[in-house]
Design a protein around this motif. Sequence first.
Motif, PDB file in Angstrom:
ATOM      1  N   UNK A  31      48.077  44.335  46.486  1.00 23.27           N
ATOM      2  CA  UNK A  31      46.841  43.791  45.913  1.00 23.27           C
ATOM      3  C   UNK A  31      46.846  42.271  45.801  1.00 23.27           C
ATOM      4  N   UNK A  32      48.019  41.669  45.938  1.00 20.25           N
ATOM      5  CA  UNK A  32      48.091  40.218  45.857  1.00 20.25           C
ATOM      6  C   UNK A  32      47.865  39.656  44.461  1.00 20.25           C
ATOM      7  N   UNK A  33      48.017  40.481  43.456  1.00 14.69           N
ATOM      8  CA  UNK A  33      47.876  40.036  42.065  1.00 14.69           C
ATOM      9  C   UNK A  33      49.270  39.762  41.500  1.00 14.69           C
ATOM     10  N   UNK A  34      49.408  38.811  40.556  1.00 13.54           N
ATOM     11  CA  UNK A  34      50.735  38.509  40.009  1.00 13.54           C
ATOM     12  C   UNK A  34      51.260  39.617  39.096  1.00 13.54           C
ATOM     13  N   UNK A  35      52.561  39.752  39.093  1.00 19.42           N
ATOM     14  CA  UNK A  35      53.212  40.773  38.263  1.00 19.42           C
ATOM     15  C   UNK A  35      52.902  40.579  36.782  1.00 19.42           C
ATOM     16  N   UNK A  36      52.660  39.354  36.368  1.00 14.77           N
ATOM     17  CA  UNK A  36      52.427  39.049  34.951  1.00 14.77           C
ATOM     18  C   UNK A  36      51.171  39.709  34.390  1.00 14.77           C
ATOM     19  N   UNK A  37      50.246  40.126  35.251  1.00 17.14           N
ATOM     20  CA  UNK A  37      49.013  40.756  34.767  1.00 17.14           C
ATOM     21  C   UNK A  37      48.944  42.244  35.102  1.00 17.14           C
ATOM     22  N   UNK A  38      50.028  42.800  35.625  1.00 19.28           N
ATOM     23  CA  UNK A  38      50.080  44.188  36.046  1.00 19.28           C
ATOM     24  C   UNK A  38      50.391  45.103  34.868  1.00 19.28           C
ATOM     25  N   UNK A  39      49.571  46.138  34.678  1.00 19.82           N
ATOM     26  CA  UNK A  39      49.818  47.141  33.637  1.00 19.82           C
ATOM     27  C   UNK A  39      50.154  48.462  34.334  1.00 19.82           C
ATOM     28  N   UNK A  40      51.325  48.992  34.045  1.00 19.42           N
ATOM     29  CA  UNK A  40      51.756  50.270  34.602  1.00 19.42           C
ATOM     30  C   UNK A  40      51.944  51.224  33.424  1.00 19.42           C
ATOM     31  N   UNK A  41      51.310  52.379  33.489  1.00 18.06           N
ATOM     32  CA  UNK A  41      51.435  53.367  32.409  1.00 18.06           C
ATOM     33  C   UNK A  41      51.692  54.736  33.027  1.00 18.06           C
ATOM     34  N   UNK A  42      52.745  55.379  32.572  1.00 22.56           N
ATOM     35  CA  UNK A  42      53.062  56.736  33.010  1.00 22.56           C
ATOM     36  C   UNK A  42      52.973  57.643  31.788  1.00 22.56           C
ATOM     37  N   UNK A  43      52.169  58.676  31.903  1.00 22.42           N
ATOM     38  CA  UNK A  43      51.992  59.662  30.832  1.00 22.42           C
ATOM     39  C   UNK A  43      52.612  60.975  31.304  1.00 22.42           C
ATOM     40  N   UNK A  44      53.912  61.181  31.018  1.00 23.60           N
ATOM     41  CA  UNK A  44      54.574  62.408  31.455  1.00 23.60           C
ATOM     42  C   UNK A  44      54.294  63.552  30.488  1.00 23.60           C
ATOM     43  N   UNK A  45      54.833  64.707  30.823  1.00 20.74           N
ATOM     44  CA  UNK A  45      54.781  65.888  29.957  1.00 20.74           C
ATOM     45  C   UNK A  45      53.357  66.357  29.654  1.00 20.74           C
ATOM     46  N   UNK A  46      52.438  66.107  30.580  1.00 15.14           N
ATOM     47  CA  UNK A  46      51.063  66.549  30.372  1.00 15.14           C
ATOM     48  C   UNK A  46      50.935  68.035  30.703  1.00 15.14           C
ATOM     49  N   UNK A  47      50.122  68.716  29.952  1.00 17.70           N
ATOM     50  CA  UNK A  47      49.811  70.106  30.257  1.00 17.70           C
ATOM     51  C   UNK A  47      48.717  70.051  31.309  1.00 17.70           C
ATOM     52  N   UNK A  48      49.090  70.326  32.551  1.00 19.46           N
ATOM     53  CA  UNK A  48      48.113  70.231  33.633  1.00 19.46           C
ATOM     54  C   UNK A  48      48.523  71.090  34.817  1.00 19.46           C
ATOM     55  N   UNK A  49      47.542  71.479  35.583  1.00 18.47           N
ATOM     56  CA  UNK A  49      47.763  72.208  36.827  1.00 18.47           C
ATOM     57  C   UNK A  49      46.899  71.566  37.903  1.00 18.47           C
ATOM     58  N   UNK A  50      47.235  71.833  39.131  1.00 17.16           N
ATOM     59  CA  UNK A  50      46.436  71.428  40.276  1.00 17.16           C
ATOM     60  C   UNK A  50      46.337  72.654  41.167  1.00 17.16           C
ATOM     61  N   UNK A  51      45.133  73.088  41.450  1.00 16.75           N
ATOM     62  CA  UNK A  51      44.965  74.300  42.252  1.00 16.75           C
ATOM     63  C   UNK A  51      45.530  75.528  41.567  1.00 16.75           C
ATOM     64  N   UNK A  52      45.447  75.557  40.258  1.00 16.87           N
ATOM     65  CA  UNK A  52      45.945  76.669  39.445  1.00 16.87           C
ATOM     66  C   UNK A  52      47.453  76.864  39.577  1.00 16.87           C
ATOM     67  N   UNK A  53      48.157  75.780  39.913  1.00 16.89           N
ATOM     68  CA  UNK A  53      49.613  75.825  40.030  1.00 16.89           C
ATOM     69  C   UNK A  53      50.207  74.732  39.143  1.00 16.89           C
ATOM     70  N   UNK A  54      51.301  75.045  38.468  1.00 17.29           N
ATOM     71  CA  UNK A  54      51.979  74.086  37.597  1.00 17.29           C
ATOM     72  C   UNK A  54      53.073  73.302  38.321  1.00 17.29           C
TER      73      UNK A  54
END
Length: 115
Positions: A31-54
């Motif tokens: 993206x050519x944006x500086x690391x100083x303005x980058x926000x990375x968020x990981x939300x693990x352990x979510x109760x979720x499925x995709x295509x009715x599969x866990x």
Amino acid sequence: MPAFIISTNLKKAEIPIQFCSEATAFLVRELGKPAEVMLIQVCPDQVMTFGNSAEPCANITLHCIGVVGPEKNRELAPKLSDFIEKQLGIKKDRSYTIIYDVDKSSLVWNGATLD
């Protein structure tokens, strides 16, 4: 700005310790944006499925100002999918990614909008 947010059913222990720094480096390159303005968020352990599969799956959003759009998104899509599969082991067909082009007037940082 960019904000890169991943909600996943992976357990916290399954997220590589270097994931946020690797994601930052990837997005700086793409993206050519500086690391100083980058926000990375990981939300693990979510109760979720995709295509009715866990099996491992994710819901991903990328918010950015002024860089993303139809042409850039087409270029970024395979790279982003490859990155997620390589870093987290989530197969390309087990996630959705929504890419938003954020208007400067819609983003508040440091007590003010960016417009």
